[in-house]
Structures are given as C-alpha cells and as structure tokens.
Design a protein around this motif. Sequence first.
Motif, short mmCIF file in Angstrom:
data_model
loop_
_atom_site.label_atom_id
_atom_site.label_comp_id
_atom_site.label_asym_id
_atom_site.label_seq_id
_atom_site.Cartn_x
_atom_site.Cartn_y
_atom_site.Cartn_z
N ALA A 165 -83.83 4.43 27.24
CA ALA A 165 -84.71 3.42 26.65
C ALA A 165 -86.17 3.83 26.79
O ALA A 165 -86.95 3.73 25.82
CB ALA A 165 -84.48 2.07 27.33
N ARG A 166 -86.56 4.29 27.96
CA ARG A 166 -87.95 4.68 28.18
C ARG A 166 -88.36 5.81 27.23
O ARG A 166 -89.43 5.78 26.62
CB ARG A 166 -88.15 5.10 29.64
CG ARG A 166 -89.59 5.51 29.94
CD ARG A 166 -89.80 5.82 31.40
NE ARG A 166 -89.94 4.61 32.20
CZ ARG A 166 -89.11 4.25 33.17
NH1 ARG A 166 -88.06 4.99 33.47
NH2 ARG A 166 -89.33 3.14 33.86
N GLN A 167 -87.49 6.80 27.09
CA GLN A 167 -87.79 7.92 26.20
C GLN A 167 -87.91 7.45 24.75
O GLN A 167 -88.84 7.84 24.03
CB GLN A 167 -86.71 8.99 26.31
CG GLN A 167 -86.97 10.21 25.44
CD GLN A 167 -85.87 11.25 25.56
OE1 GLN A 167 -84.69 10.91 25.60
NE2 GLN A 167 -86.25 12.52 25.63
N SER A 168 -86.99 6.60 24.31
CA SER A 168 -87.01 6.12 22.92
C SER A 168 -88.26 5.29 22.64
O SER A 168 -88.89 5.43 21.58
CB SER A 168 -85.76 5.27 22.65
OG SER A 168 -84.59 6.04 22.83
N LEU A 169 -88.64 4.45 23.57
CA LEU A 169 -89.84 3.63 23.40
C LEU A 169 -91.10 4.48 23.32
O LEU A 169 -91.96 4.27 22.46
CB LEU A 169 -89.95 2.63 24.55
CG LEU A 169 -88.92 1.50 24.57
CD1 LEU A 169 -88.81 0.89 25.96
CD2 LEU A 169 -89.28 0.43 23.54
N GLU A 170 -91.19 5.47 24.20
CA GLU A 170 -92.39 6.30 24.24
C GLU A 170 -92.52 7.18 23.01
O GLU A 170 -93.62 7.34 22.45
CB GLU A 170 -92.37 7.17 25.51
CG GLU A 170 -92.58 6.36 26.79
CD GLU A 170 -92.45 7.21 28.04
OE1 GLU A 170 -92.08 8.41 27.92
OE2 GLU A 170 -92.70 6.68 29.15
N LEU A 171 -91.41 7.74 22.55
CA LEU A 171 -91.46 8.66 21.41
C LEU A 171 -91.64 7.94 20.08
O LEU A 171 -92.08 8.55 19.10
CB LEU A 171 -90.18 9.51 21.36
CG LEU A 171 -90.00 10.52 22.50
CD1 LEU A 171 -88.66 11.24 22.35
CD2 LEU A 171 -91.14 11.53 22.52
N ASN A 172 -91.30 6.65 20.04
CA ASN A 172 -91.31 5.92 18.76
C ASN A 172 -92.26 4.73 18.75
O ASN A 172 -92.21 3.91 17.84
CB ASN A 172 -89.89 5.46 18.44
CG ASN A 172 -88.94 6.63 18.24
OD1 ASN A 172 -88.88 7.22 17.17
ND2 ASN A 172 -88.20 6.97 19.29
#
Length: 241
Positions: A165-172
Amino acid sequence: MIAIINPNASVSMTEQLARECNALSGLHHQLTFHRCAEAPASIEGYSDGVSAAYWVAHKVRQLESGPTPPSAYVIACFDDTGLDGARELTRAPVLGIGEMAMHTATLLCQKFCVMTTLERSVPILTRNLHHYGLASRCAGIFASKVPVLALEQDPDSYQRVLDAARQSLELNNGEALVLGCAGMGQWVRRMEADLSIPVLDGVRIAVTFADAMVGLGLKTSKVLSYQFPEVKAAEPTPTRG
C-alpha cells in the motif's frame, strides 16, 4: 434489521464481520450476520464470483420470505458479488462494500488507491470502478499478492499489505487508501496510523450508510433497472418415448 451477508462460506470471516460491526457506535437498527455456506471459502476471480452470486440471491430470497424481512442489506465482499441481482429481489436498500467505500473516498480526497488481495481481482474491480463512474478519481487498483484466507492465517500478512500500500500510494500520488477486501477491515485503524492518510473499510461504511438509509425511509427503485424478476413457468420435464 440490517442483514450483513458474507458471500463466501468462511465462518471465521463472518465472525470477524460481526465483531467489527457490533463495535460501531450510533447505529439505530439491529444487525444480523449471514454467510453463504454453499459458496466458495473465499472469492477470488470470476468463477468464484459467479458461484457466490447465486448463493447471495438465494440468501436474500430466504430472508425476504421470512416473518420479518430486513430493512436493508449489506453485501460484504469488495467485488460487490451479486449486488445488482440482489437489488432486484427486494425493495430494501442493498449496499455493496466496494461501491460504498469508493464513493466515500471521493468525499475525502481527489485521488484514492485501492489495495486488494491477488492480481486476478484487479480486472474485476477495475470494471466495477468504471461501472460506478469513479475511474477518474482513482489513482489505481493494486494487488498485495496476499490471498484472502491468508489475511487471517499468515502473521506476516499485515506487513506485506502495508508495504504494498505504501509503495502504491507514493508512486501514484494516492491521497487515501481503500481496503479492497472485507478481511482487511481488521487493520483499518492500525493502517491509518501507519500511513497517516484516510484508510477506508467498506464494511463499516456500508453498515453505517445502510442504517442511515433505513432511518430516511429510502427504498430501492422498482422502475426499470431493479424491477422484481419476471415470474416464469417451469419447463415441463421431457418424457422418453
């Protein structure tokens, strides 16, 4: 009475739903909890969804024919399994946790991310997103690669979902996170604290909205889309000559 229907057969997940919903404050109507015992143990993919949708409709018919039909229903699977069919079978409001969570997210941010379980769920949720008219408000639907049943059984599942979730939020550039499985609802407050953004659990949202809709006296429209099904005569059984 508000009926919360778990479209899968899992006893433990149904018990989890009951714990979470019974802890909600400010509700004005009794909650009842039901599982579809003949459905798959979890719903992952199209065939599971089709099988479970049949049993959702069966459960709604059962409840509608009882002495006190529910005043509202909540379908507690993020795929919104059997949602439209269930709406044909009753005048009571029928809310899907996926639709309710994503609509609510648009009131809190411009762009939200959805974190689901397996990659095979992404096309199903993407189709729902477009059906609900919310595609322009979603930064993306992403898979944690954690199966539904592992959410309860794997002690590492929380960290795996959190990291994804953290990666998806940061990248998008996501501004809020929608939990894309009812089984993730157990983590909503913990994940909100870890991510420092709004985290939405569709189960709690749908139950709260259903309670409000009953209080407002709202019903499912029976004009066109959600008319009651046509009564059809049974086909005669062929006889062998």
